[in-house]
Enzyme design. Structure first.
Site, PDB file in Angstrom:
ATOM      1  CE  LYS A 192      -3.933  -2.757   2.323  1.00 30.76           C
ATOM      2  NZ  LYS A 192      -4.130  -2.972   2.951  1.00 30.76           N
ATOM      3  CD  GLN A 247      -3.120  -4.600   6.026  1.00 30.50           C
ATOM      4  OE1 GLN A 247      -3.230  -3.706   5.423  1.00 30.50           O
ATOM      5  NE2 GLN A 247      -4.122  -5.754   6.076  1.00 30.50           N
ATOM      6  CG  ASP A 289      -9.961  -0.597   4.111  1.00 30.99           C
ATOM      7  OD1 ASP A 289      -8.801  -0.762   3.308  1.00 30.99           O
ATOM      8  OD2 ASP A 289      -8.595  -0.944   4.874  1.00 30.99           O
TER       9      ASP A 289
END
Ligand code: NDP
Length: 278
Positions: free
Chosen positions: A52, A96, A119
């Protein structure tokens, strides 16, 4: 032979588009910043976080990395998220997953400002998707819609079957296909006759987390098959939830693993970050 849906090249195309958007924003004096939080040092998570950060650097997004120790408390994590929510220069916040067991993932997701939820996991984002309002969409299913559209697969009016009903893949996938006017069925581990259901699909999306579970006897001749699964087989080679060699000859289009859905997730994360500035 079927059309091979090339996630590598489609994701590269999307990253180029995002890169152009970011440079146009920069020309207006706007920077895009993503905060990435990792708790603990799970090796798979470290690889994802590293990828990422690399993608951010490529498209011109600033990334702020917070690598917190495994023993970080929920209060400490929530306090960091609160600080990032208040920072105007931070456009996106990503935690995460999975988190260590002593931390409540739902509470952490809820703590992220919905305007920075790149997200797309926040209940407000999911609710917006459900009632057809604008909001961030979970990256993997959003990437699958791009794969289908950019490969020329028509969704409207098609029988779409999604196998799997997780909050991050199956459920948002079903809502997105519905938004695109597909006729959608969601199957799961309690589905009575899975083969009978999947064989109705013009578009079959598989996110079960079981290596090579879907063989040709689950697939209608000429179907489009999208494989979300990622596993390592006994020879340490990547494979999906679909038995590719068995299924490919009977379908009209299929995603390979690797090089199908996988690369799309990060590309759509970059897309969401650029959208967060608006
Ligand atoms: P989950 O384990 O959260 O969900 C799996 C789903 O599959 C559940 O809804 C489960 O049903 C269903 N299921 C399990 N076994 C069967 C079965 N025998 N028959 C029918 N349905 C079944 O997985 P995720 O959605 O998070 O991920 C799925 C796969 O996709 C994994 O391999 C994961 O690694 C991969 N993945 C890939 C990504 C990418 O970027 N390419 C991103 C995210 C995930 P029930 O609800 O009844 O238990």
């Amino acid at each position: 032979m079927p059309q091979i849906i090339d996630g590598k090249s489609i994701s590269a195309q999307i990253k180029e588009e995002v890169k152009e958007k970011i440079s146009a924003l920069k020309a207006q004096g706007k920077t895009v910043t993503l905060a990435v939080i990792q708790v603990g040092a799970d090796p798979a998570s470290s690889v994802y976080v590293g990828n990422k950060k690399k993608a951010c650097a490529y498209v011109g997004i600033e990334s702020l990395a917070y690598e917190l120790p495994e023993e970080t408390t929920q209060e400490e994590l929530l306090s960091l998220i609160g600080n990032l929510n208040r920072k105007e220069e931070v456009n996106g916040i990503l935690v995460q997953l999975p988190l260590p067991k002593h931390i409540d993932e739902d509470a952490v997701i809820r703590a992220i400002d919905a305007g920075k939820d790149v997200d797309g996991f926040h209940p407000q984002s999911v609710g917006a998707l459900c009632i057809g309002q604008p909001g961030f969409v979970s990256c993997t299913p959003a990437g699958i819609i791009e794969l289908l559209k950019r490969s020329g697969v028509e969704i409207a009016g098609k029988e779409c079957v999604v196998v799997g009903r997780s909050n991050i893949v199956g459920k948002p996938m079903a809502l997105l296909l519905l938004r695109e006017n597909g006729t959608v069925t969601v199957a799961h581990s309690k589905t009575a006759d899975l083969k009978e259901v999947t064989k109705r699909a013009d578009i079959l999306i598989v996110a079960v987390g079981k290596p090579k579970m879907i063989t040709r006897d689950y697939v209608k001749e000429g179907a489009v098959v999208i494989d979300v699964g990622i596993h390592r087989n006994e020879n340490n080679k990547l494979c999906g939830d679909v038995d590719y060699d068995d299924v490919a000859p009977v379908c009209s289009a299929i995603t390979p693993v690797p090089g199908g859905v996988g690369p799309m997730t990060i590309a759509m994360l970059m897309y969401n970050c650029a959208e967060a500035v608006k």
